[in-house]
Each structure stands twice: as structure tokens, then as C-alpha cells.
Design a protein around this motif. Sequence first.
Motif, short mmCIF file in Angstrom:
data_model
loop_
_atom_site.label_atom_id
_atom_site.label_comp_id
_atom_site.label_asym_id
_atom_site.label_seq_id
_atom_site.Cartn_x
_atom_site.Cartn_y
_atom_site.Cartn_z
N THR A 78 0.83 -1.21 0.00
CA THR A 78 0.00 0.00 0.00
C THR A 78 0.86 1.26 0.00
OG1 THR A 78 -1.73 -1.19 1.22
CG2 THR A 78 -1.84 1.22 1.20
N ILE A 79 1.94 1.24 0.79
CA ILE A 79 2.85 2.40 0.84
C ILE A 79 3.40 2.70 -0.54
CG2 ILE A 79 5.10 3.19 1.67
CD1 ILE A 79 4.52 1.72 4.30
N TRP A 80 3.89 1.68 -1.22
CA TRP A 80 4.50 1.90 -2.53
C TRP A 80 3.46 2.16 -3.62
CZ3 TRP A 80 9.51 2.56 -4.09
CH2 TRP A 80 10.46 2.46 -3.08
N GLN A 81 2.27 1.64 -3.44
CA GLN A 81 1.19 1.94 -4.38
C GLN A 81 0.87 3.43 -4.36
OE1 GLN A 81 -2.87 1.00 -3.32
NE2 GLN A 81 -3.21 0.03 -5.31
N ILE A 82 0.80 3.99 -3.15
CA ILE A 82 0.53 5.43 -3.01
C ILE A 82 1.77 6.24 -3.37
CG2 ILE A 82 -0.08 7.24 -1.35
CD1 ILE A 82 -1.67 5.12 0.20
N PHE A 83 2.94 5.78 -2.96
CA PHE A 83 4.19 6.49 -3.21
C PHE A 83 4.44 6.68 -4.70
CE2 PHE A 83 9.02 6.35 -3.18
CZ PHE A 83 9.16 7.63 -2.66
N ASN A 130 4.53 5.41 -14.99
CA ASN A 130 3.19 4.95 -14.64
C ASN A 130 3.23 3.43 -14.50
OD1 ASN A 130 0.46 4.22 -14.46
ND2 ASN A 130 -0.19 5.94 -15.75
N TYR A 131 3.32 2.96 -13.26
CA TYR A 131 3.49 1.53 -13.03
C TYR A 131 2.24 0.72 -13.35
CZ TYR A 131 1.10 2.45 -8.57
OH TYR A 131 0.19 2.82 -7.62
N THR A 132 1.11 1.39 -13.57
CA THR A 132 -0.12 0.66 -13.91
C THR A 132 -0.25 0.42 -15.40
OG1 THR A 132 -1.44 2.69 -14.07
CG2 THR A 132 -1.30 1.63 -11.90
N THR A 157 1.83 -10.79 -1.79
CA THR A 157 1.04 -9.65 -1.32
C THR A 157 1.51 -8.33 -1.89
OG1 THR A 157 0.65 -10.84 0.76
CG2 THR A 157 0.16 -8.48 0.73
N GLU A 158 2.84 -8.04 -1.78
CA GLU A 158 3.33 -6.73 -2.19
C GLU A 158 3.08 -6.44 -3.67
OE1 GLU A 158 4.96 -9.04 -0.39
OE2 GLU A 158 6.66 -8.16 0.68
N PRO A 159 3.52 -7.30 -4.62
CA PRO A 159 3.25 -6.98 -6.03
C PRO A 159 1.78 -7.01 -6.38
CG PRO A 159 4.23 -9.16 -5.83
CD PRO A 159 4.34 -8.51 -4.48
N PHE A 160 1.00 -7.86 -5.70
CA PHE A 160 -0.43 -7.92 -6.00
C PHE A 160 -1.12 -6.61 -5.60
CE2 PHE A 160 -4.84 -8.88 -4.89
CZ PHE A 160 -5.29 -9.42 -6.09
N VAL A 161 -0.73 -6.07 -4.45
CA VAL A 161 -1.33 -4.81 -4.00
C VAL A 161 -0.93 -3.67 -4.92
CG1 VAL A 161 -1.33 -3.09 -2.15
CG2 VAL A 161 -1.51 -5.51 -1.59
N VAL A 162 0.32 -3.66 -5.38
CA VAL A 162 0.82 -2.55 -6.20
C VAL A 162 0.31 -2.63 -7.64
CG1 VAL A 162 2.88 -1.43 -7.13
CG2 VAL A 162 2.87 -2.26 -4.78
N THR A 163 0.48 -3.78 -8.28
CA THR A 163 0.17 -3.88 -9.72
C THR A 163 -0.97 -4.84 -10.03
OG1 THR A 163 1.75 -5.69 -10.11
CG2 THR A 163 2.60 -3.43 -10.21
N GLY A 164 -1.32 -5.73 -9.09
CA GLY A 164 -2.35 -6.71 -9.37
C GLY A 164 -1.94 -7.72 -10.41
#
Length: 289
Positions: A118-123, A143-145, A225-232
Motif C-alpha cells: 500500500t505504501i508503494w502503491q501510493i508512493f 506509470n506503473y499501472t 502480497t506486495e506486487p499484487f497490492v501494487v500492480t495486481g
Amino acid sequence: MDKTLNHKAWFLVLPVIALVAFSAVIPLMTVVNYSVQDTFGNNQFYWVGLEWFEEMLHSERMWDALGRQLIFSAIILTIQIPLGIFVALNMPKSGFWSSLCLVLMSLPLLIPWNVVGTIWQIFGRVDIGLLGYTLDALGISYNYTQDTFAAWVTIIVMDVWHWTSLVALLAFAGLKSIPDAYYQAAKIDQASRWAIFRYIELPKMMGVLMIAILLRFMDSFMIYTEPFVVTGGGPGNATTLLSIDLVKMALGQFDLGPAAAFSIMYYLVILIISWVFYTVMTNLEKKEG
């Protein structure tokens, strides 16, 4: 003089064995059961043998995810092991600053995995994230998405930030175990800094580095968890690692049989590569000794 063995000590291990059996062996048997059967609901199962394993072995989707996973783990180990050693070598060895560095290095390890994502998703967001907004202001497209390269850079930097501390702390512990007599002898022989590292520090750190490599490989190979939260897993399937693909298959598509076979093969790959790492590192340690 002969020593009498006290087998009563085994009773102290029984609770641990029972806990492992309950938390690991029983769920594993459930997965094995699903991997050789098919179900159409109503708790009706039909024997299919090794059909799901054959399907997975011929699945281009699984091999693509395995390739992405191997690349991710290789990059993580290539960055984090040397970086962790470098940080450990430059940390104060004693005193207040040493304690402060140890505390600061431990902080990322205390953050839960979903919070890290979540931190890096917002960051990384361009509108409100410090990193994304700064890069956008500098005219750098990020744009990581939507961009595959940006997504990979984000999850790699995120993992390096989160877990390099573990390698540094283990390496620091290995350095602290080296007697001062080794350094005094090197000073008398006028050994260079590289020689001290090559012939004194690195061999003495091999034990803890082996632990660090095994831990980081297994964790990076099972990361979810981490990559799934950030990029799915996106953009597209660019960051769909093995764990993400497995969860999509089991929960998203509800293909329990193929997912169970997939998970067993996943487990065997981790086991085999970990064994290879352990064997190689052990042989290197014996040669150095």
C-alpha cells in the motif's frame, strides 16, 4: 566414560511435531487429494490421476509465470546480497551509532507485507505520490499501472527497500563474530582492504550469507502480497508471478484440481532450487575452510 542417553527429551519435541503436522502436513495432503481428482460440486469427486499435472506441464501460462518468477528472484538476489554486505561493512561496529543503525535497519522488516504494498502503491502515484509526482514534474514518464518497465522497477525497488535490511543484519552478525586477532594479523601483514574482505570477512560470513540467500530466495520466489497490492499482476500479465497466477487459478477461476497440481509443482521447484543453493554454498564453505 559412557553417557546414558535420556530419551525423555523427545517428549519436549512432540508438541512441535504435532503443530507441524497440523499446520503443514494435513493441508498438504488436502492439496494432494485435489490434485488427483476433479469435482463438479455437491462434494462429488472423480479420480483423474495425473491429468492435472500433465495439463500444467503443457501450460504455456505456467511456464511464462515461472520465467517471470525466476527473473524476479535472480534480480532480487543480485541486488540485495551485495548491497546488504556493503551496508554491513560500512555500519559502525559498536557504540551508540551502531545501535541506532541496527534499529533503523530493523524498521522496514517490522512493516506488514500488505502495508508495504500500500505504501508503494501510493508512493508511486502521479497525482498524490511523492515519487510519481516528482518524476512527473521532472518530465520523466512513470506509470506503473500502464508501463511494464515501470511496474517491474517499482516492485523490485520495493522489495529491495523492504528486505535488504535482513541481509545487512545477518552479514553484520557474521562480521561481529570475527575475532580482533584476525584484523591485527592483517594489519601486521599490511593487507589491503580488499584482501581483508576476500580472505577474512567473506569466508567468515559464508554461513550467514548462505542463510540470507536461502531466505531471500524462498521469500522472493513465494512473494504475493506486495506486487499484487501494487500492480495486481499487471499491466496485462507483466508482473503476474507464480503465486499471483496460482491464486487467480484457484480463487478467480475456481479450478481447484489444476491449481492443486500447480501448487505441488511450485513447492517442488522451490525445494529443488533451495537444495541446489544449499549444496553449492556448503561446498564453497568447505573449500574456503
